[in-house]
Enzyme design. Structure first.
Site, mmCIF file in Angstrom:
data_model
loop_
_atom_site.group_PDB
_atom_site.id
_atom_site.type_symbol
_atom_site.label_atom_id
_atom_site.label_comp_id
_atom_site.label_asym_id
_atom_site.label_seq_id
_atom_site.Cartn_x
_atom_site.Cartn_y
_atom_site.Cartn_z
ATOM 1 N N CYS A 1 47.655 30.618 22.608
ATOM 2 C CA CYS A 1 47.145 31.736 21.464
ATOM 3 C C CYS A 1 47.987 31.721 20.393
ATOM 4 O O CYS A 1 49.255 31.817 20.430
ATOM 5 C CB CYS A 1 46.829 33.131 22.061
ATOM 6 S SG CYS A 1 46.380 34.323 20.887
ATOM 7 N N HIS B 1 42.334 36.988 19.337
ATOM 8 C CA HIS B 1 43.420 38.021 19.574
ATOM 9 C C HIS B 1 43.560 38.934 18.344
ATOM 10 O O HIS B 1 43.377 38.692 17.100
ATOM 11 C CB HIS B 1 44.734 37.350 19.454
ATOM 12 C CG HIS B 1 46.296 37.723 19.712
ATOM 13 N ND1 HIS B 1 47.133 37.584 20.538
ATOM 14 C CD2 HIS B 1 46.513 38.990 19.092
ATOM 15 C CE1 HIS B 1 47.934 38.547 20.347
ATOM 16 N NE2 HIS B 1 47.946 39.430 19.405
ATOM 17 N N THR C 1 37.213 35.005 14.301
ATOM 18 C CA THR C 1 37.321 33.570 14.710
ATOM 19 C C THR C 1 38.661 33.263 15.550
ATOM 20 O O THR C 1 38.583 32.204 16.447
ATOM 21 C CB THR C 1 37.626 32.686 13.551
ATOM 22 O OG1 THR C 1 38.500 33.345 12.571
ATOM 23 C CG2 THR C 1 36.420 32.861 12.529
ATOM 24 N N HIS D 1 42.957 43.197 9.541
ATOM 25 C CA HIS D 1 43.209 42.618 8.425
ATOM 26 C C HIS D 1 43.671 43.925 7.182
ATOM 27 O O HIS D 1 42.978 44.675 7.207
ATOM 28 C CB HIS D 1 42.016 42.069 7.619
ATOM 29 C CG HIS D 1 41.412 40.991 8.416
ATOM 30 N ND1 HIS D 1 41.603 39.678 7.947
ATOM 31 C CD2 HIS D 1 40.620 41.043 9.508
ATOM 32 C CE1 HIS D 1 41.046 38.635 8.697
ATOM 33 N NE2 HIS D 1 40.440 39.472 9.751
ATOM 34 N N HIS E 1 43.308 41.428 15.551
ATOM 35 C CA HIS E 1 43.937 41.719 14.451
ATOM 36 C C HIS E 1 43.707 42.596 13.486
ATOM 37 O O HIS E 1 42.323 42.799 13.306
ATOM 38 C CB HIS E 1 44.235 40.314 13.902
ATOM 39 C CG HIS E 1 43.084 39.256 13.639
ATOM 40 N ND1 HIS E 1 42.397 38.844 14.694
ATOM 41 C CD2 HIS E 1 42.306 39.140 12.727
ATOM 42 C CE1 HIS E 1 41.239 38.007 14.487
ATOM 43 N NE2 HIS E 1 41.122 38.385 13.112
ATOM 44 N N HIS F 1 48.667 40.344 24.164
ATOM 45 C CA HIS F 1 47.458 39.624 23.942
ATOM 46 C C HIS F 1 46.426 40.514 24.421
ATOM 47 O O HIS F 1 46.212 40.875 25.489
ATOM 48 C CB HIS F 1 47.340 38.210 24.826
ATOM 49 C CG HIS F 1 46.101 37.613 24.385
ATOM 50 N ND1 HIS F 1 45.802 36.763 23.308
ATOM 51 C CD2 HIS F 1 44.641 37.732 25.081
ATOM 52 C CE1 HIS F 1 44.611 36.358 23.159
ATOM 53 N NE2 HIS F 1 43.984 36.834 24.203
ATOM 54 N N ASP G 1 48.235 36.284 6.059
ATOM 55 C CA ASP G 1 46.760 35.521 6.408
ATOM 56 C C ASP G 1 47.415 34.001 5.745
ATOM 57 O O ASP G 1 47.597 33.870 4.587
ATOM 58 C CB ASP G 1 45.697 36.056 5.905
ATOM 59 C CG ASP G 1 44.536 35.540 6.656
ATOM 60 O OD1 ASP G 1 43.746 36.314 7.310
ATOM 61 O OD2 ASP G 1 44.099 34.422 6.334
ATOM 62 N N ASN H 1 37.391 42.339 12.536
ATOM 63 C CA ASN H 1 36.224 41.754 12.983
ATOM 64 C C ASN H 1 36.448 41.843 14.394
ATOM 65 O O ASN H 1 37.277 41.219 14.783
ATOM 66 C CB ASN H 1 36.360 40.589 12.203
ATOM 67 C CG ASN H 1 36.053 40.498 10.627
ATOM 68 O OD1 ASN H 1 35.424 41.266 10.231
ATOM 69 N ND2 ASN H 1 36.919 39.675 10.130
ATOM 70 N N CYS I 1 49.587 35.107 19.496
ATOM 71 C CA CYS I 1 50.786 35.285 20.552
ATOM 72 C C CYS I 1 52.140 34.761 20.280
ATOM 73 O O CYS I 1 53.025 35.274 20.039
ATOM 74 C CB CYS I 1 50.278 35.075 22.000
ATOM 75 S SG CYS I 1 49.138 36.133 22.781
HETATM 76 P P1 AMP Z 1 38.839 36.956 11.814
HETATM 77 O O1 AMP Z 1 37.748 36.038 11.091
HETATM 78 O O2 AMP Z 1 38.876 38.321 11.616
HETATM 79 O O3 AMP Z 1 39.139 36.295 13.118
HETATM 80 O O4 AMP Z 1 40.208 36.233 10.785
HETATM 81 C C1 AMP Z 1 41.141 35.380 11.276
HETATM 82 C C2 AMP Z 1 42.035 35.103 10.147
HETATM 83 O O5 AMP Z 1 43.255 34.561 10.598
HETATM 84 C C3 AMP Z 1 41.495 34.428 9.147
HETATM 85 O O6 AMP Z 1 41.579 35.183 7.781
HETATM 86 C C4 AMP Z 1 42.348 33.075 8.793
HETATM 87 O O7 AMP Z 1 42.623 32.827 7.690
HETATM 88 C C5 AMP Z 1 43.642 33.734 9.609
HETATM 89 N N1 AMP Z 1 44.536 32.703 10.453
HETATM 90 C C6 AMP Z 1 44.029 31.701 11.140
HETATM 91 N N2 AMP Z 1 44.953 31.125 11.641
HETATM 92 C C7 AMP Z 1 46.146 31.460 11.182
HETATM 93 C C8 AMP Z 1 47.367 31.148 11.083
HETATM 94 N N3 AMP Z 1 48.018 30.135 11.794
HETATM 95 N N4 AMP Z 1 48.440 32.047 10.491
HETATM 96 C C9 AMP Z 1 47.903 33.050 9.845
HETATM 97 N N5 AMP Z 1 46.625 33.219 9.526
HETATM 98 C C10 AMP Z 1 45.547 32.665 10.393
HETATM 99 ZN ZN ZN Z 2 47.092 36.171 21.964
#
Ligand code: AMP
Ligand code: ZN
Length: 110
Positions: free
Chosen positions: A6, A98, A95, A102, A100, A48, A32, A87, A9
């Site tokens: 993950c 884990h 996407t 925003h 999060h 997690h 982000d 989301n 994580c």
């Molecule tokens: P969500 O669509 O709410 O799951 O948002 C996932 C967010 O994670 C997106 O805005 C991506 O740009 C961001 N993201 C994906 N991988 C990484 C990473 N390695 N470091 C920082 N942000 C990431």
């Molecule tokens: Zn995680």
């Protein structure tokens, strides 16, 4: 508890080096990778949980939300305002599995 493979994580617990915008013993915040606004930070628990629907303890939910205005202060958007989005699930286009938060700001939103 962390989950194998993950990415959040690993970022939250320092296994992948990143600059943390804010950190406590329970949560971490980092930029982000694909910002949608001038300020776009993700706040995550160090443990997690797949999403907001993953039976997150109330104390940890509180820690996540308490971190949000601290992130806003640290990034200079506390006074100008910010938007908070979580989301959750497929229809919301979650996407990364884990949970999060925003924190978005730095310009006028619609
Ligand atoms: P969500 O669509 O709410 O799951 O948002 C996932 C967010 O994670 C997106 O805005 C991506 O740009 C961001 N993201 C994906 N991988 C990484 C990473 N390695 N470091 C920082 N942000 C990431
Ligand atoms: Zn995680």
């Amino acid at each position: 508890m962390q989950k194998e493979d993950c990415i959040f994580c690993k970022l939250a617990n320092g296994e992948i080096p990143t600059t943390l915008v804010y950190e406590t013993d329970k949560v971490a915040a980092f930029n982000d990778a694909n910002p949608k606004m001038p300020i776009h930070v993700l706040v995550v628990p160090k443990d997690h949980y797949a999403s907001l629907s993953d039976d997150i303890p109330a104390e940890l939910l509180g820690a996540l939300m308490k971190a949000v205005p601290e992130v806003a202060k640290a990034t200079g958007i506390y006074e100008s305002g910010y938007r908070v989005v979580i989301n959750t699930g497929d229809d919301a286009n979650q996407t990364v599995k884990h949970v999060h938060v925003h924190v978005i700001g730095g310009a006028q939103m619609q």
